[in-house]
Design an enzyme around this catalytic site. Sequence first.
Site, mmCIF file in Angstrom:
data_model
loop_
_atom_site.group_PDB
_atom_site.id
_atom_site.type_symbol
_atom_site.label_atom_id
_atom_site.label_comp_id
_atom_site.label_asym_id
_atom_site.label_seq_id
_atom_site.Cartn_x
_atom_site.Cartn_y
_atom_site.Cartn_z
ATOM 1 C CE LYS A 158 -1.614 2.932 2.321
ATOM 2 N NZ LYS A 158 -1.397 4.239 1.659
ATOM 3 C CB SER A 208 4.428 10.280 10.307
ATOM 4 O OG SER A 208 3.154 9.670 10.310
ATOM 5 C CB VAL A 211 0.791 7.012 10.450
ATOM 6 C CG1 VAL A 211 0.207 5.834 9.690
ATOM 7 C CG2 VAL A 211 0.023 8.282 10.116
ATOM 8 N N GLY A 212 2.715 5.334 12.326
ATOM 9 C CA GLY A 212 3.406 4.065 12.601
ATOM 10 C C GLY A 212 3.045 3.502 13.966
ATOM 11 C CD GLU A 229 13.243 1.533 10.809
ATOM 12 O OE1 GLU A 229 13.574 2.646 11.263
ATOM 13 O OE2 GLU A 229 13.567 0.467 11.356
ATOM 14 C CB CYS A 263 13.278 9.381 7.786
ATOM 15 S SG CYS A 263 14.323 8.160 6.996
ATOM 16 C CD GLU A 358 9.874 13.613 10.561
ATOM 17 O OE1 GLU A 358 8.699 13.204 10.506
ATOM 18 O OE2 GLU A 358 10.842 12.929 10.188
HETATM 19 P P1 NAD Z 1 2.669 9.044 6.675
HETATM 20 O O1 NAD Z 1 2.852 8.471 8.042
HETATM 21 O O2 NAD Z 1 1.683 10.142 6.515
HETATM 22 O O3 NAD Z 1 2.192 7.889 5.669
HETATM 23 C C1 NAD Z 1 2.908 6.679 5.538
HETATM 24 C C2 NAD Z 1 1.992 5.622 4.951
HETATM 25 O O4 NAD Z 1 0.938 5.332 5.872
HETATM 26 C C3 NAD Z 1 1.297 6.059 3.667
HETATM 27 O O5 NAD Z 1 1.196 4.946 2.811
HETATM 28 C C4 NAD Z 1 -0.067 6.507 4.150
HETATM 29 O O6 NAD Z 1 -1.065 6.462 3.140
HETATM 30 C C5 NAD Z 1 -0.324 5.475 5.236
HETATM 31 N N1 NAD Z 1 -1.284 5.904 6.253
HETATM 32 C C6 NAD Z 1 -1.475 7.170 6.733
HETATM 33 N N2 NAD Z 1 -2.405 7.156 7.708
HETATM 34 C C7 NAD Z 1 -2.802 5.868 7.856
HETATM 35 C C8 NAD Z 1 -3.733 5.210 8.719
HETATM 36 N N3 NAD Z 1 -4.422 5.879 9.630
HETATM 37 N N4 NAD Z 1 -3.900 3.870 8.593
HETATM 38 C C9 NAD Z 1 -3.173 3.173 7.673
HETATM 39 N N5 NAD Z 1 -2.273 3.732 6.829
HETATM 40 C C10 NAD Z 1 -2.084 5.064 6.921
HETATM 41 O O7 NAD Z 1 4.124 9.461 6.140
HETATM 42 P P2 NAD Z 1 4.521 10.172 4.761
HETATM 43 O O8 NAD Z 1 4.064 11.594 4.765
HETATM 44 O O9 NAD Z 1 4.138 9.326 3.594
HETATM 45 O O10 NAD Z 1 6.128 10.150 4.840
HETATM 46 C C11 NAD Z 1 6.869 11.052 5.599
HETATM 47 C C12 NAD Z 1 7.218 10.445 6.946
HETATM 48 O O11 NAD Z 1 7.902 9.215 6.763
HETATM 49 C C13 NAD Z 1 8.170 11.302 7.774
HETATM 50 O O12 NAD Z 1 7.756 11.299 9.110
HETATM 51 C C14 NAD Z 1 9.522 10.595 7.628
HETATM 52 O O13 NAD Z 1 10.417 10.822 8.687
HETATM 53 C C15 NAD Z 1 9.070 9.168 7.574
HETATM 54 N N6 NAD Z 1 10.068 8.316 6.942
HETATM 55 C C16 NAD Z 1 10.781 7.465 7.746
HETATM 56 C C17 NAD Z 1 11.767 6.668 7.189
HETATM 57 C C18 NAD Z 1 12.581 5.732 8.042
HETATM 58 O O14 NAD Z 1 13.164 4.812 7.505
HETATM 59 N N7 NAD Z 1 12.654 5.937 9.350
HETATM 60 C C19 NAD Z 1 12.029 6.721 5.813
HETATM 61 C C20 NAD Z 1 11.269 7.592 5.020
HETATM 62 C C21 NAD Z 1 10.296 8.384 5.599
#
Ligand code: NAD
Length: 470
Positions: A158, A208, A211-212, A229, A263, A358
């Site tokens: 996804k 993020s 969400v994670g 992550e 990130c 962040e």
């Molecule tokens: P995000 O958390 O908004 O979304 C990540 C994924 O989760 C997307 O596919 C999104 O559609 C899905 N999602 C969002 N809300 C959800 C929910 N309630 N239920 C299920 N799925 C959901 O993050 P983003 O804006 O896509 O990416 C930026 C973030 O990712 C930053 O915080 C960055 O630090 C982090 N990031 C971390 C790493 C790492 O390896 N630590 C690498 C890249 C990005």
Amino acid sequence: MDELVVSRSPHAPSDVLFEEGATSAAKVNRAADLASGSQRQWAAMPAISRERALATVAAVLEERSGELAALVVREVGKPLAEARGEVARAAAVVRFYSQQTLAANGEVFPSGSPDAMQFVVRRPVGIAGLITPWNFPVLIPLWKAAAALAYGNAVLLKPAPAASACARWLEDLVAGSLPAHLLQVLPGGAETGRAVVERSDALSFTGSTAVGSALAAHANRLGRPVQAEMGGLNASIVLPDADVEFAAGVIASAAMAYAGQKCTATRRVIVVGDPDALTEALAEQVRALPCGDPASAGTVVGPVIDDLSRQRVLDAARTEQSQGARVLAGPKPFGPGWGVTPALLDRIDASSPLLREELFGPVCVIIRAGSADEAVARTNETQYGLSAAVFTHDLDMALRLVPRLDAGMVRVNGPTTGADHHIPFGGVKRSSIGPRELGTSAAAFYTHQQTVSFGPQPWAAVDPLEEPVA
Ligand code: NAD
């Protein structure tokens, strides 16, 4: 009406790359049923056949790398040189995991009798659910998928809505080399994501921290293994003996390249001792970064992903300035899309959210520290612990500081950014949950261990520590 998934170019927002209804829970269920059947066949294939299939994916990816890099530039606004690097790294990671199909996948242990045998072998978990962010639209989906596939699993991916076109492109790419339904892309938002969690035997998330953490709790309730992550507020410590020009150059790029949308980007620069020389050199380097069209070869800072992200950068700088911060560079909007020049801030208020949360964009703050100990304390004062850097010539000092930093990854005299596909990747504290990604560490997540004991008939596993029954 079904939720619509739309992806548009951040450089030219009228350029729509993807527009489709979100995948419904019913469709996710159907995809999972098909994936299950395909996974059983895939896991039963000889390892060499899986090796060939993944090696073919890597080769096709390399062949079509120019086309894919151009799509990455167009869909997420990543500058061309970085987009090319991302695709090259993605091909390398698939090649690495193609070889892992042939690596030893267990251990043999001594057993009670010389003609009996006990071993532990790694078995696939089944369906790996992957939920990925938009900022590495090729590399992160593939570093998860290649590992999952190599260890015998099927994949439900996804992608983030803003990276849907790249994900669909990858699905089409692998279609010619992998069994049908083994890797399926399910575009959508939160609802589709939750449906994927429900049908995954193991969940690998990147995105993020908010969400994670919620998705990890969901997977835990279902009793499924989870790996997440997440965000970072990464610090670069500059010690008084550091080469100022070198440190400033590395940090400017680690903080601001790709508009700070990594990130691992440096968000805080902690200067020990007199900060003037470093501050001046860093401000100069940041102001000199070429901003503009991500498709132009020299661009280092392209647009941020959407209008809201640009607004957040502008608002943060304005708020800090109103509370006494010095704005040493940026932020100024630039067009035609959602461009904003990088913001470097000094003397920000101790209560600033930039020191706690962040902000995913080109914003970096300078912090003063009176000693190396204070620099360590400032580095560790956030909820995150992804990456950190230390700049010094003093090996002794570096060796003493590194173990004290709350960071999953530390570089001495290097950028906080970057990932090597053969080395474990991940953070501590609220930056990561679960086992590490990449390298051979990924095996721990995408497999479970089965302990097997056997011997020739008649044979029974007798525990020599048990009292014989009289
Ligand atoms: P995000 O958390 O908004 O979304 C990540 C994924 O989760 C997307 O596919 C999104 O559609 C899905 N999602 C969002 N809300 C959800 C929910 N309630 N239920 C299920 N799925 C959901 O993050 P983003 O804006 O896509 O990416 C930026 C973030 O990712 C930053 O915080 C960055 O630090 C982090 N990031 C971390 C790493 C790492 O390896 N630590 C690498 C890249 C990005």
